[in-house]
Write a protein that holds these residues in place. Structure first.
Motif, short mmCIF file in Angstrom:
data_model
loop_
_atom_site.label_atom_id
_atom_site.label_comp_id
_atom_site.label_asym_id
_atom_site.label_seq_id
_atom_site.Cartn_x
_atom_site.Cartn_y
_atom_site.Cartn_z
N SER A 167 0.82 -1.21 0.00
CA SER A 167 0.00 0.00 0.00
C SER A 167 0.85 1.26 0.00
O SER A 167 0.57 2.21 -0.75
CB SER A 167 -0.92 0.00 1.22
N GLN A 168 1.88 1.28 0.83
CA GLN A 168 2.75 2.46 0.88
C GLN A 168 3.50 2.66 -0.44
O GLN A 168 3.69 3.79 -0.89
CB GLN A 168 3.71 2.35 2.06
N SER A 169 3.89 1.55 -1.05
CA SER A 169 4.54 1.65 -2.35
C SER A 169 3.58 2.18 -3.40
O SER A 169 3.93 3.05 -4.22
CB SER A 169 5.07 0.28 -2.77
N MET A 170 2.33 1.69 -3.38
CA MET A 170 1.34 2.17 -4.35
C MET A 170 1.03 3.64 -4.14
O MET A 170 0.83 4.39 -5.11
CB MET A 170 0.06 1.34 -4.24
N THR A 171 0.99 4.08 -2.88
CA THR A 171 0.77 5.50 -2.61
C THR A 171 1.84 6.34 -3.30
O THR A 171 1.54 7.37 -3.93
CB THR A 171 0.77 5.76 -1.09
N ALA A 172 3.10 5.91 -3.17
CA ALA A 172 4.20 6.66 -3.79
C ALA A 172 4.12 6.61 -5.32
O ALA A 172 4.33 7.62 -6.00
CB ALA A 172 5.53 6.08 -3.32
N GLN A 173 3.79 5.44 -5.88
CA GLN A 173 3.76 5.28 -7.32
C GLN A 173 2.60 6.02 -7.98
O GLN A 173 2.72 6.52 -9.10
CB GLN A 173 3.66 3.80 -7.68
N LEU A 174 1.46 6.08 -7.28
CA LEU A 174 0.25 6.62 -7.89
C LEU A 174 -0.01 8.07 -7.51
O LEU A 174 -1.01 8.65 -7.94
CB LEU A 174 -0.95 5.75 -7.50
N LYS A 175 0.87 8.64 -6.71
CA LYS A 175 0.73 10.04 -6.34
C LYS A 175 0.70 10.91 -7.59
O LYS A 175 1.54 10.78 -8.48
CB LYS A 175 1.88 10.46 -5.42
N GLY A 176 -0.27 11.78 -7.68
CA GLY A 176 -0.37 12.66 -8.83
C GLY A 176 -1.08 12.05 -10.02
O GLY A 176 -1.22 12.70 -11.06
N ARG A 177 -1.57 10.82 -9.87
CA ARG A 177 -2.27 10.16 -10.98
C ARG A 177 -3.75 9.97 -10.69
O ARG A 177 -4.44 9.25 -11.40
CB ARG A 177 -1.61 8.82 -11.29
N GLY A 178 -4.23 10.63 -9.63
CA GLY A 178 -5.65 10.61 -9.34
C GLY A 178 -6.12 9.40 -8.57
O GLY A 178 -7.34 9.21 -8.41
N VAL A 179 -5.20 8.56 -8.09
CA VAL A 179 -5.58 7.34 -7.37
C VAL A 179 -5.17 7.46 -5.91
O VAL A 179 -3.99 7.65 -5.60
CB VAL A 179 -4.94 6.09 -8.00
N PHE A 180 -6.14 7.36 -5.02
CA PHE A 180 -5.89 7.43 -3.60
C PHE A 180 -5.80 6.01 -3.04
O PHE A 180 -6.67 5.17 -3.30
CB PHE A 180 -7.01 8.20 -2.90
#
Length: 266
Positions: A167-180
């Motif tokens: 989850s923390q990795s996905m937060t970093a990867q998806l930041k700025g792409r509209g996915v929370f």
């Protein structure tokens, strides 16, 4: 802007037939969201869907599936990839009675399939679909045991540590792409996971066990606030924030071209 005010319109919830998943279904339906309910027990799913349709008027799709089976997991992945689902609640999971030395090979295979492989593949499908659209939310259910590997069963806590890491990795990867992406870390919660694993929740002091309504309502407050990690039982989150700060400060020091002096020969 809170997550609530930009709330997605359709949520797919795994493990939705009881406990945390069923409570998420109730709360999200009352927010006006349509639902796709996923679990093994088709009868329970149907009963829950009928009740929520009558009470809220939302549209509800029932999708019976055993996420430890390749064919069923693939069906749920494809459902996420259709594009109309905009929120994934990755909740399905199981626990063991005892630990690594007590479990059968089949039990170990099953818990890794359900607690690690299934949420990973569903999060990947949702993440790709949501990122392409530029909007969506993923809620992964972890556990406070991911922060306490020395306690209880290291297999279960290990699967939940994986969920936290993912989850923390996905937060970093998806930041700025509209996915929370939010990961929720419950403590002991009064659900059927205890009975199914052959454990007794009543053996714990009552003050250690949270009700499922309390847990989900708190998790949704964290969701609305945009928290990427929500720990409902933690009264003061300062220690967690401090731990996170130390971990992030250590990151640049973890890979160098020379061993630390303490590991060099005398």
């Amino acid at each position: 802007m809170t997550q609530e005010t930009s709330s997605p319109q359709k949520a797919l919830i795994t493990g939705a037939s009881s406990g945390i998943g069923a409570t998420y279904a109730d709360r999200l339906a009352r927010r006006g969201m349509d639902l796709v309910l996923v679990a093994r027990n088709a009868t329970r799913l149907g009963t829950l869907a009928d009740r929520l349709r009558a009470q809220t008027g939302v549209r509800i799709e029932v999708l019976p599936a055993d996420l430890t089976l390749e064919a069923d997991l693939s069906v749920v992945q494809r459902r996420l990839e259709e594009g109309d689902v905009t929120m994934l609640v990755n909740n399905a999971g199981m626990a063991l009675k005892g630990g690594l030395l007590d479990a059968s090979s089949d039990d170990l295979t099953r818990i890794i399939a359900l607690n690690v492989l299934a949420p990973t593949r569903l999060a990947a499908s949702a993440g790709k679909t949501f990122a392409a659209r530029g909007q969506g939310a993923i809620v992964n259910l972890g556990s406070v045991l991911s922060l306490a590997p020395e306690m209880l069963d290291g297999v279960y806590s290990g699967t939940k540590a994986y969920v936290l890491n993912l989850s923390q990795s996905m937060t970093a990867q998806l930041k700025g792409r509209g996915v929370f992406v939010q990961v929720v870390l419950p403590g002991a919660t009064r659900t059927e996971i205890w009975e199914r694993s052959g454990n007794d929740v009543n053996a714990l002091p009552p003050e250690m066990v949270m009700g499922v309504d309390e847990l989900v309502d708190a998790a949704l407050v964290g969701f609305d606030r945009g928290e990427d990690v929500t720990i409902p039982p933690l009264q003061d989150d300062a220690p967690f924030r401090e731990m996170t700060s130390v971990r992030l400060a250590m990151m640049p020091l973890l890979s160098t071209n020379a061993a630390a002096p303490r590991y060099r020969g005398a």
